[in-house]
Design an enzyme around this catalytic site. Structure first.
Site, PDB file in Angstrom:
ATOM      1  CG  ASP A  30     -26.250  49.543  92.172  1.00  9.13           C
ATOM      2  OD1 ASP A  30     -27.285  50.092  91.746  1.00  9.13           O
ATOM      3  OD2 ASP A  30     -25.868  49.624  93.358  1.00  9.13           O
ATOM      4  CD1 TRP A 101     -25.017  65.342  81.938  1.00 10.08           C
ATOM      5  CD2 TRP A 101     -23.997  63.438  81.347  1.00 10.08           C
ATOM      6  NE1 TRP A 101     -23.876  65.657  81.237  1.00 10.08           N
ATOM      7  CE2 TRP A 101     -23.236  64.524  80.864  1.00 10.08           C
ATOM      8  CE3 TRP A 101     -23.546  62.125  81.098  1.00 10.08           C
ATOM      9  CZ2 TRP A 101     -22.058  64.335  80.137  1.00 10.08           C
ATOM     10  CZ3 TRP A 101     -22.380  61.938  80.389  1.00 10.08           C
ATOM     11  CH2 TRP A 101     -21.641  63.047  79.916  1.00 10.08           C
ATOM     12  CE  LYS A 223     -20.226  41.960  97.035  1.00  7.50           C
ATOM     13  NZ  LYS A 223     -21.200  42.785  96.283  1.00  7.50           N
ATOM     14  N   GLY A 225     -12.527  41.117  95.255  1.00  7.71           N
ATOM     15  CA  GLY A 225     -11.867  40.990  93.957  1.00  7.71           C
ATOM     16  C   GLY A 225     -11.410  39.559  93.720  1.00  7.71           C
ATOM     17  CB  ALA A 254     -21.482  44.713  86.275  1.00  6.53           C
ATOM     18  CG  ASP A 257     -23.508  45.502  90.023  1.00  9.33           C
ATOM     19  OD1 ASP A 257     -23.285  45.852  91.195  1.00  9.33           O
ATOM     20  OD2 ASP A 257     -23.390  46.269  89.041  1.00  9.33           O
TER      21      ASP A 257
HETATM   22  P1  ADP Z   1     -17.030  45.066  93.078  1.00 10.47           P
HETATM   23  O1  ADP Z   1     -17.253  44.858  91.615  1.00 10.47           O
HETATM   24  O2  ADP Z   1     -18.282  45.380  93.822  1.00 10.47           O
HETATM   25  O3  ADP Z   1     -15.868  45.978  93.416  1.00 10.47           O
HETATM   26  P2  ADP Z   1     -15.251  42.862  93.698  1.00 10.47           P
HETATM   27  O4  ADP Z   1     -14.176  43.516  92.885  1.00 10.47           O
HETATM   28  O5  ADP Z   1     -14.916  42.555  95.111  1.00 10.47           O
HETATM   29  O6  ADP Z   1     -16.634  43.625  93.666  1.00 10.47           O
HETATM   30  O7  ADP Z   1     -15.604  41.516  92.936  1.00 10.47           O
HETATM   31  C1  ADP Z   1     -16.800  40.811  93.128  1.00 10.47           C
HETATM   32  C2  ADP Z   1     -16.570  39.350  92.805  1.00 10.47           C
HETATM   33  O8  ADP Z   1     -16.138  39.233  91.431  1.00 10.47           O
HETATM   34  C3  ADP Z   1     -15.467  38.688  93.620  1.00 10.47           C
HETATM   35  O9  ADP Z   1     -15.960  38.192  94.849  1.00 10.47           O
HETATM   36  C4  ADP Z   1     -15.030  37.568  92.685  1.00 10.47           C
HETATM   37  O10 ADP Z   1     -15.930  36.489  92.781  1.00 10.47           O
HETATM   38  C5  ADP Z   1     -15.175  38.224  91.299  1.00 10.47           C
HETATM   39  N1  ADP Z   1     -13.905  38.821  90.867  1.00 10.47           N
HETATM   40  C6  ADP Z   1     -13.607  40.141  90.772  1.00 10.47           C
HETATM   41  N2  ADP Z   1     -12.339  40.312  90.319  1.00 10.47           N
HETATM   42  C7  ADP Z   1     -11.835  39.078  90.105  1.00 10.47           C
HETATM   43  C8  ADP Z   1     -10.572  38.559  89.613  1.00 10.47           C
HETATM   44  N3  ADP Z   1      -9.576  39.380  89.248  1.00 10.47           N
HETATM   45  N4  ADP Z   1     -10.431  37.219  89.520  1.00 10.47           N
HETATM   46  C9  ADP Z   1     -11.429  36.371  89.882  1.00 10.47           C
HETATM   47  N5  ADP Z   1     -12.632  36.787  90.342  1.00 10.47           N
HETATM   48  C10 ADP Z   1     -12.836  38.110  90.459  1.00 10.47           C
END
Ligand code: ADP
Length: 302
Positions: A30, A101, A223, A225, A254, A257
């Site tokens: 990460d 590992w 954040k 997703g 990632a 990250d």
């Molecule tokens: P992590 O990878 O730590 O679980 P998240 O899933 O919250 O973090 O995603 C981090 C960032 O990646 C989000 O804030 C967004 O900018 C982008 N992201 C992740 N998934 C999507 C998606 N399905 N559509 C658009 N952007 C995404």
């Protein structure tokens, strides 16, 4: 003036399956991933360094070479007789699962022999994660927090991505305590809402924001997703930024990250909170359209 972003954590060997059933070897982890993305999109005004420990074997040397070739400055102490951690990706019906590992990796001793974090001056940033905290035993974790305190006293800014991984901890309560303790000394916390909901019971991203602000973090960027990124800083009203809609998500490995790397390199270049979040979303959007943790990315500038 050249600023520094230093990330601290574990980089591992990655074994990823190809279409022909053979495995390709790479390197990821990460905090290294965040450094890699920051380096990709930052201009010459940013020095990016990765602090960790490796062993004294051939693959440790290859890792150092890989880090350097990516333009990231490796700050690696060498632990004689140890090696680096490894993870292997399995693909079943399109779903990825990970085997690790890493329980005796050199990175578990990354604080040994460090009296202060090297080369950081006022205005530089250091980024650690919940995984960095998890791989250290109690004494070494306390030492890391001491190093962060000392750096802060010199005007260095501290950022934390909680990156909650219960399997790396023996006790969930201790995990939560250590994450909150580190958040309390951080200037910026970069949580992902799904982790926070699962392990701290937050009902909404606003609750995550409020919990880390109450702990003492001056800035919090949550954040979520595909959902909106929510952030607040100082006394200013909270901001909400919608990531772009990505119709065909290939692999979200990632994403968080990459967001951190994009966000921090924009922040270090003087961008506003909202513009830095946009930069984070822009990098993450490119990463989730391709397979793998390290994906070549472009910025709006390039
Ligand atoms: P992590 O990878 O730590 O679980 P998240 O899933 O919250 O973090 O995603 C981090 C960032 O990646 C989000 O804030 C967004 O900018 C982008 N992201 C992740 N998934 C999507 C998606 N399905 N559509 C658009 N952007 C995404």
């Amino acid at each position: 003036m050249t600023r520094t972003l230093m990330t601290i954590g574990e980089c591992m060997v990655e074994m990823a399956p190809g279409d022909d059933g053979r495995f390709a070897m790479g390197f990821a982890g990460d905090m290294f991933n965040s450094a890699w993305y920051a380096r990709q999109i930052a201009g010459n005004g940013l020095r990016v360094a990765f602090l960790s420990a490796t062993g004294d074997d051939a693959v440790s040397g290859e890792m150092e070479h890989f880090i350097r070739a990516a333009g990231v400055e490796p700050l690696l102490s060498v632990v004689p007789g140890k090696s680096v951690g490894l993870y292997l990706i399995s693909l079943k019906d399109g779903e990825r699962s990970f085997s690790y590992w890493r329980s005796d990796s050199a990175a578990r001793r990354l604080t040994d022999g460090l009296d202060r974090l090297p080369g950081l001056v006022s205005g530089d940033w250091v980024l650690v994660s919940g995984i960095t905290l998890a791989i250290l035993d109690d004494d070494r974790r306390a030492r890391l927090l001491g190093l962060l305190h000392e750096a802060k006293s010199r005007g260095v800014l501290v950022a934390l991505d909680p990156n909650i991984r219960p399997r790396l901890w023996t006790d969930a309560g201790e995990m939560r305590r250590q994450i909150m303790r580190t958040a309390a000394l951080s200037d910026l916390v970069l949580p992902s809402f799904d982790d926070e909901a699962a392990h701290f019971g937050d009902a909404t991203p606003e609750a995550t924001l409020a919990r880390y602000r109450a702990a003492g973090a001056a800035s919090v960027v949550v954040k979520n997703g595909a959902g909106p990124v929510m952030a607040s800083e100082g006394e200013a009203p909270a901001v909400t930024v919608h990531p772009p809609t990505i119709p065909a998500v290939v692999d979200t490995t990632a994403a968080g990250d990459a967001f951190n790397g994009g966000f921090l390199s924009a922040r270090l270049a003087g961008a506003s909170l909202t513009d830095s979040i946009q930069a984070g979303c822009d990098v993450a959007a490119q990463v989730i359209r391709a397979r793998g943790a390290l994906v070549p990315v472009k910025t709006a500038r390039t």
